[in-house]
Structures are given as structure tokens and as C-alpha cells.
Design an enzyme around this catalytic site. Structure first.
Site, mmCIF file in Angstrom:
data_model
loop_
_atom_site.group_PDB
_atom_site.id
_atom_site.type_symbol
_atom_site.label_atom_id
_atom_site.label_comp_id
_atom_site.label_asym_id
_atom_site.label_seq_id
_atom_site.Cartn_x
_atom_site.Cartn_y
_atom_site.Cartn_z
ATOM 1 N N VAL A 48 19.371 36.277 20.001
ATOM 2 C CA VAL A 48 19.865 37.094 18.886
ATOM 3 C C VAL A 48 19.066 38.395 18.793
ATOM 4 O O VAL A 48 18.042 38.569 19.446
ATOM 5 C CB VAL A 48 19.758 36.351 17.523
ATOM 6 C CG1 VAL A 48 20.664 35.130 17.500
ATOM 7 C CG2 VAL A 48 18.311 35.947 17.238
ATOM 8 N N GLU B 41 24.389 32.049 26.580
ATOM 9 C CA GLU B 41 25.506 31.743 27.490
ATOM 10 C C GLU B 41 26.752 32.530 27.097
ATOM 11 O O GLU B 41 27.471 33.045 27.957
ATOM 12 C CB GLU B 41 25.784 30.236 27.469
ATOM 13 C CG GLU B 41 24.691 29.420 28.157
ATOM 14 C CD GLU B 41 24.854 27.922 27.945
ATOM 15 O OE1 GLU B 41 25.671 27.521 27.076
ATOM 16 O OE2 GLU B 41 24.162 27.142 28.639
ATOM 17 N N TYR C 124 1.480 37.150 9.337
ATOM 18 C CA TYR C 124 2.364 37.706 10.364
ATOM 19 C C TYR C 124 1.821 39.041 10.860
ATOM 20 O O TYR C 124 1.755 39.286 12.077
ATOM 21 C CB TYR C 124 3.770 37.877 9.795
ATOM 22 C CG TYR C 124 4.687 38.717 10.648
ATOM 23 C CD1 TYR C 124 5.272 38.204 11.811
ATOM 24 C CD2 TYR C 124 4.982 40.041 10.297
ATOM 25 C CE1 TYR C 124 6.109 38.984 12.587
ATOM 26 C CE2 TYR C 124 5.819 40.825 11.065
ATOM 27 C CZ TYR C 124 6.380 40.285 12.217
ATOM 28 O OH TYR C 124 7.208 41.074 13.000
#
Length: 255
Positions: free
Chosen positions: A16, A44, A161
Site C-alpha cells: 500500500v 499480486e 516513532y
């Protein structure tokens, strides 16, 4: 990009967002792209779309959990067997958990370190070994970083993060220095986007979709394709040009 046609690129987190857009762009340029993720269904589907579009390259889906070193090593072994090795390594995979420094869960911190820092380092090491074994002297390692790797976001949810992304900034410079010491022309680049409209915020704020949506509604955000364009720009630079850090953010983004 002509010199990259037919050569092999690894794109992590290719299912994504930035990873998928980058994989598509490189296939369009004629590269053989190994796109990896824990769930390869979307890769895929993207591979089929690239083939239908008549792109000159190929997208090869590969299932890999980047928090597991054995799976990473197995992936590189498969790439060596099937495609000889890696010429370009795009370390794109990354994640964030809402785990503040003063109250966060160790499990969330560890997962961010495993994917954002260790997986990037392992993939870089294995990609370099692959290049060295085949006397590839013009390879490229590109780390998809974040503006959070250059300044601390004023939100406790993102402090750990940001710490992992500061590590990516330091690691990229360390890689560049070690490549220089090795007398190789392999290059290392860090691309640091600001807010990009992808699934990232919805995964980060998975318990508060309204908060996630508000992030993207607050301004005209970068698109995943903008980052993919930066990747092709970096790869197309003349061999003697070292692009160390590309910082990108929406015009309206304040910090």
C-alpha cells in the site's frame, strides 16, 4: 533511468501507500521489482495491473514479515537464486503505534524498533552483500524516512516513532560513510516526507478513524506518487552525484 532497465529492486512494504506507488513507478521504468509485505494479495493485484498496463518491467510479490530476521534472510536467498541479487534497495516499510514515552507499552516500542530500525538495517546489510558478491559498484540504497526524523512532533503518541526515524537519519549517514570507506560508488539516500495521504494515519490511529481522517483533511497533503517521483529522481541522478537527504512536505504543513 535507462541504466536501471532489467535490473532488480527490492521495495519493502510494497502492498500500500508509498511502497505500492514506488513499486509501480519502478516497474514502469523497466525494472524487475521484488515487492514484499506480510500480506501479498494487494501486491499480486498491483502486479497484474502493471502487466495489463504493458509496463516494461515486472513486479514479483514476496511474502515477508520484516520483524522476523529469518524471513528477511530467506527472502534475500530467494532473490539470489531467482534473480541473481539486488541492485537497488528501497527500505520503505515502517509503522507507528500510539505508545508515549512515559506510559507506552514495551511491545509497541519493540515492534517499531524491529520494523523501522532493525529491518531497515538488515535489508541494507544483505543488499550490500548481494551487490559486493556480484561486483555491482553502482547500486543504490534508499531509506524512506520522515520529517519526524528531523524534528520532534508535538504529540506524545508519536515521540517514540520519531525516535526511530531519527535513527534512520543517523543510519543513512553512517551507511554513506561506510560505503565511502569501502571505496565503492554505491550510494545511500534518505527521503523524508511530511504528511502523505496514505493508510498510515488510519493504522496509527486505528481506534480513532475521525482523528486519522482529520490529519488528511487539514491541508493538501503529499501523495504517495510524489514520493515515488522523488525515488526515480534520486535513482536517475548522474553516477557522480550523491543525494544525501531529500526533505519533502506539503506547502501548508507548519512543522
Amino acid at each position: 533511468m535507462e541504466r536501471w532497465k532489467g535490473r532488480v529492486a527490492l521495495v519493502t512494504g510494497a502492498s500500500v501507500g508509498i511502497g505500492a506507488a514506488t513499486a509501480r513507478a519502478l516497474v514502469q521504468q523497466g525494472m524487475r521489482v521484488v515487492g514484499c509485505a506480510r500480506n501479498v494479495d494487494k501486491i499480486e493485484k498491483l502486479a497484474a495491473e502493471c502487466q495489463s498496463a504493458g509496463y516494461s518491467g515486472t513486479l514479483i510479490p514476496y511474502k515477508c514479515d520484516l520483524s522476523n530476521e529469518e524471513e528477511i534472510l530467506s527472502m534475500f536467498s530467494a532473490i539470489k537464486t531467482l534473480h541473481k541479487g539486488v541492485d537497488v534497495c528501497i527500505n520503505n516499510a515502517g509503522l507507528a503505534h500510539n505508545e508515549p514515552l512515559l506510559s507506552g507499552k514495551t511491545e509497541g516500542w519493540r515492534n517499531m524498533i524491529d520494523v523501522n530500525v532493525l529491518a531497515l538495517s538488515i535489508c541494507t546489510r544483505e543488499a550490500y552483500k548481494s551487490m559486493k558478491e556480484r561486483n555491482v559498484d553502482d547500486g543504490h540504497i534508499i531509506n524512506i524516512n520522515s520529517m519526524g526524523g528531523h524534528r520532534m512532533v508535538p504529540s506524545a503518541d508519536e515521540h517514540f516513532y520519531c525516535a526511530t526515524k531519527y535513527a534512520v537519519t543517523a543510519l543513512t549517514e553512517g551507511i554513506r560513510q561506510e560505503l565511502r570507506e569501502a571505496n565503492t560508488h554505491i550510494r545511500a539516500t534518505c527521503i523524508s516526507p511530511g504528511i502523505v495521504e496514505t493508510e498510515f494515519a488510519f493504522r496509527h490511529h486505528n481506534n480513532d478513524p475521525e482523528k486519522a481522517a482529520a490529519v488528511y483533511e487539514s491541508m493538501k497533503c503529499l501523495k504517495a506518487e510524489d514520493i515515488a517521483s522523488a525515488v526515480t529522481f534520486v535513482l536517475s541522478a548522474p553516477p557522480h552525484v550523491q543525494i544525501g537527504d531529500v526533505q519533502m512536505r506539503p506547502v501548508e504543513q507548519v512543522s
